[in-house]
Scaffold this motif. Structure first.
Motif, short mmCIF file in Angstrom:
data_model
loop_
_atom_site.label_atom_id
_atom_site.label_comp_id
_atom_site.label_asym_id
_atom_site.label_seq_id
_atom_site.Cartn_x
_atom_site.Cartn_y
_atom_site.Cartn_z
N GLY A 45 0.82 -1.21 0.00
CA GLY A 45 0.00 0.00 0.00
C GLY A 45 0.85 1.26 0.00
N PHE A 49 1.09 4.11 -2.91
CA PHE A 49 0.96 5.54 -2.60
C PHE A 49 2.14 6.33 -3.17
N SER A 243 4.71 -3.15 -6.07
CA SER A 243 3.55 -3.06 -5.17
C SER A 243 2.51 -4.13 -5.44
N THR A 255 -4.30 2.80 -3.35
CA THR A 255 -3.37 3.70 -2.66
C THR A 255 -2.59 4.55 -3.66
N ILE A 258 -4.82 7.39 -4.28
CA ILE A 258 -4.78 8.30 -3.13
C ILE A 258 -3.52 9.15 -3.17
#
Length: 271
Positions: A45, A49, A243, A255, A258
């Motif tokens: 995560g 991000f 990831s 993520t 985000i």
């Protein structure tokens, strides 16, 4: 404090910004003192991000200003952006083929780059993250240099937002180096040292970026696009695959979105 920062030279501003990004790398690496393992979902995560931050920074802080600057030139605005962007990716691809390195989570048989002699896993891991931190430091340096050149398309606040965003995404990078080394049996102190050491290249590459654009202003659109291309190469070649390789694709994708949103808000609100 803010007034003091504004009075500094672009070189000093870029150095302070990248010392912050280096510090965030060290903060992530420092988790090795409190834990030996971390949830794979959490790590994936955080990497997602980080990828979102880098993608957003590549456009909002680098490519968009490059396109705006190039509009005042006699050639089509997309030419400097396209040329610089591709050169940035080609440069990182070339360096990737030469410098020996190992991506976190990979086995020694998957080590990349020219390797005439067998190197230690710790050395290869640090080289991988160090290699990919070059475009991040370069991007910060170029952004501060562009702001100092007086172009309305490049603001000091935007450069600060870029440094802040890169600092945030450096945290998981420090974790991604130190914890695997600790799991391999390396001491906590050495694992932390190697993890934070990978961020040291950012202040160095920031200085190069500032000096390049302040000495040769006409290359600014190319330099901004170059940094963007190099960062996108890192995201596509390492961050996103890393990831998702453990199966947490939905988590990493969300993520990433985000991270993109956070960086976009930072750049638009501050820039």
């Amino acid at each position: 404090m803010v007034d003091l920062f504004l009075e500094l030279t672009p070189l000093m501003q870029a150095l302070i910004a990248t010392l912050f990004t280096w510090g965030m790398t060290a903060l992530g690496a420092a988790l090795v003192f409190t834990t030996k393992t971390m949830s794979q979902k959490l790590l994936d995560g955080m990497l997602g991000f980080a990828g979102g931050v880098m993608i957003a920074a590549s456009f909002w802080s680098l490519l968009a200003p490059a396109l705006d600057m190039a509009e005042s030139d006699d050639i089509a605005a997309w030419i400097p952006a396209a040329v610089g962007f591709m050169l940035g990716g080609i440069f990182l691809w070339s360096v990737d083929k030469v410098i020996p390195h190992l991506h976190p989570g990979s086995s020694m048989t998957e080590a990349e780059g020219y390797q005439p002699n067998k190197k230690r896993r710790s050395t290869l891991l640090v080289l991988a993250i160090t290699l990919h931190n070059i475009p991040e430091g370069l991007a910060v340096g170029v952004a501060f240099g562009a702001a100092a050149a007086g172009f309305p398309e490049a603001s000091l606040a935007g450069a600060v937002a870029l440094g802040l965003g890169i600092g945030i995404q450096n945290f998981p990078e420090g974790v991604a180096v130190s914890l695997p080394l600790r799991r391999d049996g390396i001491s906590r102190r050495k694992s932390f040292f190697y993890g934070q050491f990978s961020g040291m290249v950012e202040p160095i590459s920031a200085v190069i970026g500032v000096l390049a654009v302040t000495m040769i202003e006409p290359i600014l659109p190319y330099a901004l696009s170059f940094a963007a291309g190099a960062m996108i190469f890192v995201v596509a070649e390492e961050v996103i695959p890393g990831s998702q390789e453990e199966g947490n694709k939905d988590l990493a994708s969300m993520t990433l979105m985000i991270g993109f949103t956070v960086m976009m808000i930072l750049d638009v609100a501050l820039g």
